[in-house]
Design an enzyme around this catalytic site. Structure first.
Site, PDB file in Angstrom:
ATOM      1  N   SER A 189       0.833  -1.200   0.000  1.00  0.00           N
ATOM      2  CA  SER A 189       0.000   0.000   0.000  1.00  0.00           C
ATOM      3  C   SER A 189       0.869   1.253   0.000  1.00  0.00           C
ATOM      4  CB  SER A 189      -0.913   0.004   1.230  1.00  0.00           C
ATOM      5  OG  SER A 189      -1.512   1.279   1.338  1.00  0.00           O
ATOM      6  N   HIS A 246      -1.474  -1.181  -4.096  1.00  0.00           N
ATOM      7  CA  HIS A 246      -2.739  -0.748  -3.497  1.00  0.00           C
ATOM      8  C   HIS A 246      -2.661   0.766  -3.278  1.00  0.00           C
ATOM      9  CE1 HIS A 246      -6.381  -1.497  -1.082  1.00  0.00           C
ATOM     10  NE2 HIS A 246      -5.913  -0.593  -0.235  1.00  0.00           N
ATOM     11  N   ASP A 259      -4.645   3.961  -1.678  1.00  0.00           N
ATOM     12  CA  ASP A 259      -5.702   4.355  -0.742  1.00  0.00           C
ATOM     13  C   ASP A 259      -6.129   5.786  -0.995  1.00  0.00           C
ATOM     14  OD1 ASP A 259      -6.138   2.088   1.013  1.00  0.00           O
ATOM     15  OD2 ASP A 259      -4.026   2.331   1.521  1.00  0.00           O
ATOM     16  N   MET A 306      -8.452   8.761   0.115  1.00  0.00           N
ATOM     17  CA  MET A 306      -9.234   9.228   1.272  1.00  0.00           C
ATOM     18  C   MET A 306      -9.635  10.685   1.040  1.00  0.00           C
ATOM     19  SD  MET A 306      -6.763   7.780   4.215  1.00  0.00           S
ATOM     20  CE  MET A 306      -6.296   6.054   4.293  1.00  0.00           C
ATOM     21  N   HIS A 324      -8.485   1.816  -3.915  1.00  0.00           N
ATOM     22  CA  HIS A 324      -9.436   1.670  -2.802  1.00  0.00           C
ATOM     23  C   HIS A 324     -10.030   3.044  -2.485  1.00  0.00           C
ATOM     24  CE1 HIS A 324      -9.836   0.489   1.763  1.00  0.00           C
ATOM     25  NE2 HIS A 324     -11.000   0.709   1.188  1.00  0.00           N
ATOM     26  N   MET A 383     -12.011   5.280  -0.404  1.00  0.00           N
ATOM     27  CA  MET A 383     -12.647   5.560   0.900  1.00  0.00           C
ATOM     28  C   MET A 383     -13.207   6.977   0.793  1.00  0.00           C
ATOM     29  SD  MET A 383      -9.657   3.897   3.210  1.00  0.00           S
ATOM     30  CE  MET A 383      -8.515   3.972   1.843  1.00  0.00           C
ATOM     31  N   MET A 405     -11.821  -5.109   5.450  1.00  0.00           N
ATOM     32  CA  MET A 405     -10.982  -4.197   6.235  1.00  0.00           C
ATOM     33  C   MET A 405     -10.731  -4.821   7.608  1.00  0.00           C
ATOM     34  SD  MET A 405     -10.215  -1.586   4.390  1.00  0.00           S
ATOM     35  CE  MET A 405      -9.287  -0.811   5.712  1.00  0.00           C
ATOM     36  N   GLY A 409      -8.656   4.761   7.307  1.00  0.00           N
ATOM     37  CA  GLY A 409      -8.277   6.167   7.474  1.00  0.00           C
ATOM     38  C   GLY A 409      -6.792   6.358   7.711  1.00  0.00           C
ATOM     39  N   PHE A 410      -6.160   5.362   8.307  1.00  0.00           N
ATOM     40  CA  PHE A 410      -4.745   5.524   8.656  1.00  0.00           C
ATOM     41  C   PHE A 410      -3.994   4.212   8.506  1.00  0.00           C
ATOM     42  CE2 PHE A 410      -7.319   8.550  10.936  1.00  0.00           C
ATOM     43  CZ  PHE A 410      -6.670   9.749  10.691  1.00  0.00           C
ATOM     44  N   GLY A 411      -2.724   4.322   8.112  1.00  0.00           N
ATOM     45  CA  GLY A 411      -1.852   3.148   8.093  1.00  0.00           C
ATOM     46  C   GLY A 411      -1.310   2.912   9.494  1.00  0.00           C
ATOM     47  N   GLY A 412      -0.646   1.784   9.657  1.00  0.00           N
ATOM     48  CA  GLY A 412       0.063   1.511  10.906  1.00  0.00           C
ATOM     49  C   GLY A 412      -0.809   1.181  12.108  1.00  0.00           C
ATOM     50  N   ASP A 455      -7.013  -5.931   4.466  1.00  0.00           N
ATOM     51  CA  ASP A 455      -6.364  -4.619   4.438  1.00  0.00           C
ATOM     52  C   ASP A 455      -6.354  -4.012   5.837  1.00  0.00           C
ATOM     53  OD1 ASP A 455      -5.403  -2.125   3.718  1.00  0.00           O
ATOM     54  OD2 ASP A 455      -7.177  -1.528   2.564  1.00  0.00           O
ATOM     55  N   GLY A 456      -5.150  -3.828   6.369  1.00  0.00           N
ATOM     56  CA  GLY A 456      -4.983  -3.164   7.666  1.00  0.00           C
ATOM     57  C   GLY A 456      -4.295  -4.055   8.687  1.00  0.00           C
ATOM     58  N   GLY A 457      -3.122  -3.625   9.133  1.00  0.00           N
ATOM     59  CA  GLY A 457      -2.405  -4.365  10.175  1.00  0.00           C
ATOM     60  C   GLY A 457      -1.876  -5.713   9.712  1.00  0.00           C
ATOM     61  N   GLY A 466       0.929  -2.045   4.106  1.00  0.00           N
ATOM     62  CA  GLY A 466       1.664  -0.784   3.967  1.00  0.00           C
ATOM     63  C   GLY A 466       2.937  -0.824   4.782  1.00  0.00           C
TER      64      GLY A 466
HETATM   65  C1  DX5 Z   1      -6.220   1.940   5.820  1.00  0.00           C
HETATM   66  C2  DX5 Z   1      -5.853   1.611   4.397  1.00  0.00           C
HETATM   67  C3  DX5 Z   1      -4.789   0.584   4.282  1.00  0.00           C
HETATM   68  C4  DX5 Z   1      -3.447   0.974   4.856  1.00  0.00           C
HETATM   69  C5  DX5 Z   1      -2.881  -0.260   5.497  1.00  0.00           C
HETATM   70  O1  DX5 Z   1      -7.258   2.863   5.817  1.00  0.00           O
HETATM   71  O2  DX5 Z   1      -6.997   1.167   3.679  1.00  0.00           O
HETATM   72  O3  DX5 Z   1      -4.616   0.160   2.924  1.00  0.00           O
HETATM   73  O4  DX5 Z   1      -2.534   1.471   3.927  1.00  0.00           O
HETATM   74  O5  DX5 Z   1      -1.733   0.101   6.181  1.00  0.00           O
HETATM   75  P1  DX5 Z   1      -0.987  -0.863   7.184  1.00  0.00           P
HETATM   76  O6  DX5 Z   1      -0.561  -2.073   6.407  1.00  0.00           O
HETATM   77  O7  DX5 Z   1       0.156  -0.036   7.654  1.00  0.00           O
HETATM   78  O8  DX5 Z   1      -1.943  -1.214   8.285  1.00  0.00           O
HETATM   79 ZN    ZN Z   2      -6.740   0.231   1.550  1.00  0.00          ZN
END
Ligand code: DX5
Ligand code: ZN
Length: 229
Positions: free
Chosen positions: A6, A31, A33, A35, A65, A67, A136, A141-144, A174-176, A196
């Site tokens: 991502s 990927h 994202d 937003m 993606h 959002m 999801m 909304g946020f990575g990490g 997607d996510g974590g 990501g």
């Molecule tokens: C979150 C995004 C994800 C994000 C995942 O809103 O949709 O695609 O980039 O990031 P990580 O892998 O760091 O959780």
């Molecule tokens: Zn995503």
């Protein structure tokens, strides 16, 4: 098993080079994202950025993606920018069916995403119309963020429907996603892994992509069945 780094977790001062790094690392997909500060409490980047990055990673499948509260106005711009797939959220309610139809009419792969609090039953009416279901595993909304384990039964349910009714949509998570959670998701039935932080924040992204793909393969329930024979 598809690995989709991502771009959200990349170094934004060098987006083109980062996309190229994902391609060199052997990832199949990128990927992206999107937003809008409305559907989610954050803003990322838009079609102009995707168009700028596209020539830097020509071989990657661009998994976009959305959002966004008004994806209707964004489908064509992202197709122009080079998207291969467009994912919209099931939380948009009665607007989902026409959105899926429009993505198909634009000649692109059709994706549907579901947020952690939303019941998996919401996606059931659309399963014959999609190429990918994006489960999801964090609130978008946020990575990490930390992986939400309560989402795993949704992957199992989607996989059960897919097998029972012989659908062939991808199940993406997607996510974590990291080397621990990728195994749990693969065991539950996921085949596409968006990550990501776990990929872009590694110096050796190629090694990270290979390791993640290998763990996913080793935990594929279908392969496990075969091993029994
Ligand atoms: C979150 C995004 C994800 C994000 C995942 O809103 O949709 O695609 O980039 O990031 P990580 O892998 O760091 O959780
Ligand atoms: Zn995503």
């Amino acid at each position: 098993m598809i690995i989709a780094p991502s771009l959200l977790a990349s170094d934004f001062t060098r987006l083109g080079k980062e996309a190229e790094r994902a391609q060199r690392a052997g990832a199949e997909w990128l990927h992206l994202d999107i937003m809008d500060g409305q559907f989610v409490p954050n803003i990322s980047f838009g079609p102009a950025v995707v168009a700028a990055v596209r020539p830097c990673a020509k071989k990657l499948f661009f998994d976009v993606h959305l959002m966004c509260g008004k994806p209707e106005i964004l489908l064509e711009p992202f197709v122009q920018a080079g998207a291969d797939e467009l994912i919209v959220h099931v939380e948009l309610g009665e607007r989902v069916a026409p959105l899926l139809w429009k993505i198909r009419a634009l000649g692109k792969k059709v994706g549907l995403a579901i947020n952690p609090p939303t019941s998996i039953a919401e996606v059931q009416p659309f399963l014959d119309k999609i190429d990918l279901l994006l489960v999801m595993t964090v609130n978008p909304g946020f990575g990490g963020q930390e992986f939400i384990h309560e989402c795993l039964p949704k992957i199992q349910q989607a996989d059960a429907w897919r097998r029972e009714r012989k659908f062939n949509f991808h199940i993406s998570v997607d996510g974590g996603i990291n080397n621990q959670t990728v195994a749990e998701c693969a065991r539950a039935g996921a085949d596409t892994f968006v990550a990501g932080t776990a990929l872009f924040r590694r110096r050796n992204m190629g090694a990270a992509v290979n390791k993640m793909r290998q763990i996913a393969r080793d935990n594929d329930p279908t392969l496990a069945d075969l091993k029994l024979k």
